[in-house]
Design a protein around this motif. Sequence first.
Motif, PDB file in Angstrom:
ATOM      1  N   THR A  50      33.777  32.330  35.423  1.00  0.00           N
ATOM      2  CA  THR A  50      34.335  31.542  36.521  1.00  0.00           C
ATOM      3  C   THR A  50      35.179  32.460  37.398  1.00  0.00           C
ATOM      4  OG1 THR A  50      34.458  29.688  35.001  1.00  0.00           O
ATOM      5  CG2 THR A  50      35.672  29.471  37.066  1.00  0.00           C
ATOM      6  N   ASN A  51      36.064  33.223  36.750  1.00  0.00           N
ATOM      7  CA  ASN A  51      36.912  34.180  37.460  1.00  0.00           C
ATOM      8  C   ASN A  51      36.950  35.487  36.689  1.00  0.00           C
ATOM      9  OD1 ASN A  51      38.298  32.620  39.676  1.00  0.00           O
ATOM     10  ND2 ASN A  51      38.856  31.342  37.922  1.00  0.00           N
ATOM     11  N   ALA A  52      36.905  36.599  37.391  1.00  0.00           N
ATOM     12  CA  ALA A  52      37.238  37.875  36.754  1.00  0.00           C
ATOM     13  C   ALA A  52      38.747  37.880  36.525  1.00  0.00           C
ATOM     14  CB  ALA A  52      36.826  39.033  37.637  1.00  0.00           C
ATOM     15  N   VAL A  53      39.175  38.489  35.430  1.00  0.00           N
ATOM     16  CA  VAL A  53      40.592  38.480  35.053  1.00  0.00           C
ATOM     17  C   VAL A  53      41.127  39.899  35.215  1.00  0.00           C
ATOM     18  CG1 VAL A  53      42.181  38.045  33.155  1.00  0.00           C
ATOM     19  CG2 VAL A  53      40.203  36.554  33.495  1.00  0.00           C
ATOM     20  N   VAL A  54      42.011  40.085  36.169  1.00  0.00           N
ATOM     21  CA  VAL A  54      42.398  41.448  36.557  1.00  0.00           C
ATOM     22  C   VAL A  54      43.672  41.908  35.851  1.00  0.00           C
ATOM     23  CG1 VAL A  54      42.995  42.938  38.496  1.00  0.00           C
ATOM     24  CG2 VAL A  54      41.252  41.170  38.796  1.00  0.00           C
ATOM     25  N   TYR A  55      44.780  41.172  36.033  1.00  0.00           N
ATOM     26  CA  TYR A  55      46.078  41.709  35.580  1.00  0.00           C
ATOM     27  C   TYR A  55      47.139  40.663  35.831  1.00  0.00           C
ATOM     28  CZ  TYR A  55      50.012  45.092  35.384  1.00  0.00           C
ATOM     29  OH  TYR A  55      51.154  45.778  35.049  1.00  0.00           O
ATOM     30  N   ARG A  56      48.187  40.712  35.028  1.00  0.00           N
ATOM     31  CA  ARG A  56      49.419  40.038  35.445  1.00  0.00           C
ATOM     32  C   ARG A  56      50.581  40.933  35.067  1.00  0.00           C
ATOM     33  NH1 ARG A  56      52.353  37.293  31.255  1.00  0.00           N
ATOM     34  NH2 ARG A  56      51.016  36.921  29.451  1.00  0.00           N
ATOM     35  N   GLY A  57      51.567  41.015  35.942  1.00  0.00           N
ATOM     36  CA  GLY A  57      52.747  41.829  35.657  1.00  0.00           C
ATOM     37  C   GLY A  57      53.109  42.731  36.812  1.00  0.00           C
ATOM     38  N   SER A  58      54.026  43.639  36.511  1.00  0.00           N
ATOM     39  CA  SER A  58      54.570  44.561  37.500  1.00  0.00           C
ATOM     40  C   SER A  58      53.556  45.651  37.844  1.00  0.00           C
ATOM     41  CB  SER A  58      55.830  45.196  36.906  1.00  0.00           C
ATOM     42  OG  SER A  58      56.195  46.333  37.641  1.00  0.00           O
ATOM     43  N   LEU A  59      53.611  46.151  39.067  1.00  0.00           N
ATOM     44  CA  LEU A  59      52.771  47.307  39.417  1.00  0.00           C
ATOM     45  C   LEU A  59      53.482  48.623  39.100  1.00  0.00           C
ATOM     46  CD1 LEU A  59      50.918  46.319  42.720  1.00  0.00           C
ATOM     47  CD2 LEU A  59      50.217  46.084  40.330  1.00  0.00           C
ATOM     48  N   ARG A  94      59.542  38.971  25.127  1.00  0.00           N
ATOM     49  CA  ARG A  94      60.952  38.606  25.335  1.00  0.00           C
ATOM     50  C   ARG A  94      61.810  39.160  24.206  1.00  0.00           C
ATOM     51  NH1 ARG A  94      58.928  33.738  27.039  1.00  0.00           N
ATOM     52  NH2 ARG A  94      59.132  32.796  24.983  1.00  0.00           N
ATOM     53  N   ARG A  95      61.321  39.048  22.984  1.00  0.00           N
ATOM     54  CA  ARG A  95      62.121  39.500  21.835  1.00  0.00           C
ATOM     55  C   ARG A  95      62.296  41.018  21.824  1.00  0.00           C
ATOM     56  NH1 ARG A  95      59.278  36.726  16.966  1.00  0.00           N
ATOM     57  NH2 ARG A  95      60.686  38.044  15.795  1.00  0.00           N
ATOM     58  N   VAL A  96      61.328  41.711  22.384  1.00  0.00           N
ATOM     59  CA  VAL A  96      61.469  43.170  22.481  1.00  0.00           C
ATOM     60  C   VAL A  96      62.502  43.518  23.560  1.00  0.00           C
ATOM     61  CG1 VAL A  96      60.221  45.264  23.179  1.00  0.00           C
ATOM     62  CG2 VAL A  96      59.162  43.656  21.596  1.00  0.00           C
ATOM     63  N   GLY A  97      62.751  42.603  24.473  1.00  0.00           N
ATOM     64  CA  GLY A  97      63.757  42.838  25.513  1.00  0.00           C
ATOM     65  C   GLY A  97      63.187  43.407  26.792  1.00  0.00           C
ATOM     66  N   LEU A  98      61.865  43.269  26.971  1.00  0.00           N
ATOM     67  CA  LEU A  98      61.267  43.779  28.205  1.00  0.00           C
ATOM     68  C   LEU A  98      61.466  42.760  29.324  1.00  0.00           C
ATOM     69  CD1 LEU A  98      57.943  45.210  26.778  1.00  0.00           C
ATOM     70  CD2 LEU A  98      59.762  46.529  27.870  1.00  0.00           C
ATOM     71  N   ALA A  99      62.076  43.205  30.416  1.00  0.00           N
ATOM     72  CA  ALA A  99      62.289  42.321  31.561  1.00  0.00           C
ATOM     73  C   ALA A  99      60.980  42.149  32.330  1.00  0.00           C
ATOM     74  CB  ALA A  99      63.348  42.916  32.472  1.00  0.00           C
ATOM     75  N   ASP A 100      60.943  41.142  33.215  1.00  0.00           N
ATOM     76  CA  ASP A 100      59.707  40.809  33.923  1.00  0.00           C
ATOM     77  C   ASP A 100      59.090  41.990  34.669  1.00  0.00           C
ATOM     78  OD1 ASP A 100      59.516  38.309  33.021  1.00  0.00           O
ATOM     79  OD2 ASP A 100      60.207  37.309  34.847  1.00  0.00           O
ATOM     80  N   GLY A 101      59.921  42.812  35.296  1.00  0.00           N
ATOM     81  CA  GLY A 101      59.378  43.918  36.087  1.00  0.00           C
ATOM     82  C   GLY A 101      59.005  45.135  35.266  1.00  0.00           C
ATOM     83  N   SER A 102      59.076  45.023  33.944  1.00  0.00           N
ATOM     84  CA  SER A 102      58.912  46.204  33.089  1.00  0.00           C
ATOM     85  C   SER A 102      57.577  46.281  32.380  1.00  0.00           C
ATOM     86  CB  SER A 102      59.995  46.221  31.998  1.00  0.00           C
ATOM     87  OG  SER A 102      61.256  46.211  32.554  1.00  0.00           O
ATOM     88  N   TYR A 103      56.752  45.279  32.521  1.00  0.00           N
ATOM     89  CA  TYR A 103      55.517  45.295  31.738  1.00  0.00           C
ATOM     90  C   TYR A 103      54.367  44.651  32.507  1.00  0.00           C
ATOM     91  CZ  TYR A 103      56.122  40.326  30.807  1.00  0.00           C
ATOM     92  OH  TYR A 103      56.232  38.966  30.949  1.00  0.00           O
ATOM     93  N   GLY A 104      53.187  44.866  31.987  1.00  0.00           N
ATOM     94  CA  GLY A 104      51.998  44.233  32.532  1.00  0.00           C
ATOM     95  C   GLY A 104      51.009  43.970  31.410  1.00  0.00           C
TER      96      GLY A 104
END
Length: 213
Positions: A50-59, A94-104
């Motif tokens: 239905t959709n190709a799945v590319v990425y979610r998260g920070s660049l 979240r438990r590792v402590g990675l903020a939103d802009g820190s991972y993908g």
Amino acid sequence: MARVRGAARRQRTNGRVASVPAPAATRRSWARLSEQIRACRLCPLGFLRTNAVVYRGSLAPRVVFVGEAPGVEEDRTGLPFVGRAGSRLNEAIRRVGLADGSYGVLNVLKCRPPENRFDRAAARTCRPYLDRQLALLHPEVIVTLGAWALRSLDPTAPALLEAAGAPREEGEPPLFPWIHPAAAMRSRRWARRWEADLRKFRRWWEARSNKTS
Ligand code: SF4
């Protein structure tokens, strides 16, 4: 092995290491690559999705989590790890402590294989997309989720249960093999293994972060 070279863009802020926004050229290249993936029909999976799945998260992520292939919810929404396994992964992040802009988060395969069976031939065709994604993101660390993700990025690694929880630091960037979050929901035994590896990852990540701060 086609791991990528380089380290994530970082800066120190009040003694903490943080990701900084990706440069405009990277954002443009990323947008072009994402469009290519969404339009791709290079293998049969492209005609089933239905959709190709590319990425979610920070660049500009410090950590990239690499799963195997999209499932039903991912195919429906076009986003990786959004079902129950995704909730499990988000909780761990979240438990590792990675903020939103820190991972993908992304997958080796961009289109859902029938019955969620990993398709090795399709993965070979799809592989250049993964390499280009990782080259643009150039994270400090890659976490592989599941056996196929590990084998795709490090064919020399031992079997998953032997490899999981022990960083593989001989390549650049280093890999941290982990079991797949969906496996952690199958039984108490796998849930315990997931938790044990989460603790190991947190310790390793904190030690690495302290070295660079
Ligand atoms: S799985 Fe990869 S190679 Fe196959 S159609 Fe989708 S994006 Fe293209």
